[in-house]
Design an enzyme around this catalytic site. Sequence first.
Site, mmCIF file in Angstrom:
data_model
loop_
_atom_site.group_PDB
_atom_site.id
_atom_site.type_symbol
_atom_site.label_atom_id
_atom_site.label_comp_id
_atom_site.label_asym_id
_atom_site.label_seq_id
_atom_site.Cartn_x
_atom_site.Cartn_y
_atom_site.Cartn_z
ATOM 1 N N GLU A 265 0.879 -1.168 0.000
ATOM 2 C CA GLU A 265 0.000 0.000 0.000
ATOM 3 C C GLU A 265 0.916 1.219 0.000
ATOM 4 O O GLU A 265 1.742 1.382 0.898
ATOM 5 C CB GLU A 265 -0.905 -0.004 1.229
ATOM 6 C CG GLU A 265 -1.847 1.187 1.278
ATOM 7 C CD GLU A 265 -2.008 1.750 2.667
ATOM 8 O OE1 GLU A 265 -1.761 2.967 2.839
ATOM 9 O OE2 GLU A 265 -2.366 0.991 3.590
ATOM 10 N N CYS A 301 -2.564 7.836 5.228
ATOM 11 C CA CYS A 301 -2.528 7.518 3.800
ATOM 12 C C CYS A 301 -3.815 7.937 3.107
ATOM 13 O O CYS A 301 -3.874 7.975 1.867
ATOM 14 C CB CYS A 301 -2.274 6.023 3.599
ATOM 15 S SG CYS A 301 -3.337 4.968 4.582
#
Length: 527
Positions: A265, A301
């Site tokens: 990720e 994020c």
Amino acid sequence: MSLHGKNFIGNILSANGDKSSKIYDIHSNEPLEGVFYHATKEEVDEALEKANLAFFEYKEKTQAQRAEFLETIADEIMNLGDELIVRTIAESNLPRPRIEGERGRTVGQLKMFANLLKEGSWVEATIDEALPDRKPLPRNDLRKMLRPIGVVSVFEASNFPLAFACAGGDTASALAAGCPVIVKAHSSHSGTSELIATAIIEAVKKCNMPDGTFSMVHGGGRTVGQQIVLHEVVKAVGFTGSTQGGMKLFELANQRKTPIPVFAEMGSINPCLFLPSALKDAENMAELYAGSITVGVGQFCTNPGLILLVKDENSEKFKSKLSENIAQITPSTMLSSSIQQAFEKSREETLSQNDIELLGESKLKNTRAEGRPTVACVTAKTFISNPKFHEEIFGPYSLVVECESKDELDLVIESLEGQLTATVMGEEPDMLEFKKQIFSLENRCGRILFNGVPTGVEVCHSMQHGGPFPAATDSRFTSVGTGAIRRFVRPVCFQDCPNSLLPEELKDENPLEILRIVNDKYTRESL
């Protein structure tokens, strides 16, 4: 407990190397307690060989046994008490409520996977019974289910020292799948990692799991990290971090004699589309998004790093209100000196580009440890023509992109790379009018949300935390929620296998009473 700084080679503590590191307080530059010894090549090899041997025993543990193991890890983490909280605060510079909440999330997701295992149907057991009299050809007895992939390497994240770290989602889902795990500790929170590793090893012993089910090592990514990824016993990698770091691991994994999946990720700017009806409520929208941009000092994020709008009579008011709100927010300490320096560098480089307007920044000057909240603005044409504006700035920063028309908005969305999230703000009639643009955003993200903020990720069955590249290396999977377990399994078909040799999930009598597909029908019945 006193920190020993050693590597966890399975159940054995080891510190044979001559390299070590310390962690320094971001404000005083004084060292925190603990000297952490980098693992030698021999120590890493031993941890991996132990994990490989453990795999053949651990993968045959029942789902109930693995569930008990995960619950015991959760209990042992809680048994660490306030010592864990205090150390994590010192290493991450995050406030106590955030760390206590993250501990709750970490323990909660371990228990969530335990519950998944107790129910058991997640293995997707499918049975097609033999048809010996079928014409023109008979059919064999075929039974398929998901089985663990092998040893998994997990690289800790910097921004979630508990939930995406030693016992975080990657480790929890891999252990739930039946895979031994070797964790590469993050250099910014080595002490936190040691405490959590101690809890996991205690659970390994209490639950009689094989030595090597879990290991944790310290060291540099270019040495220890590369050695782990290139080792042939490793069958998958879990990573959360920068695009540069994730792509390095991805490239290494594909250079191997036997390439393996890297579930990374990585970067995301999380576009937020403000429809005209949302801009009418400029004051509330500006306050809501100023909070989301700066929550956690922008170190999520899912930080809303991009705001898209079509210019109208309300857009200037929204920009003005957003600027006012950002100006009132006090700069806060970032995770580490290196992250703060990277934020300042990226911020300055971006603001020095041509045709960018600084909308607003905190009125209070930041210290060398803090990130200064900032919002800027560019036109659609400027955004499309300058790749710099498409880059993630990890910190309390967001960019407003003003479009002259829906056609320009189309071009901006088409220019976007893959994202973790996309957000749509506005009323339903507006959403129907902008349906084309919303569907275009859907093609570029893993989670599309409406009338909210992207910061905050629910840990549940329905969550998708991943997206098209470069948000993640494989958009088919999630790193949050029970779906994360599917990264570390593979389908195996058993043809004409004796019932006594079959996994419990595929046996005639269905002893676990899980939901299976038998001869095209969902059922919990035995054969």
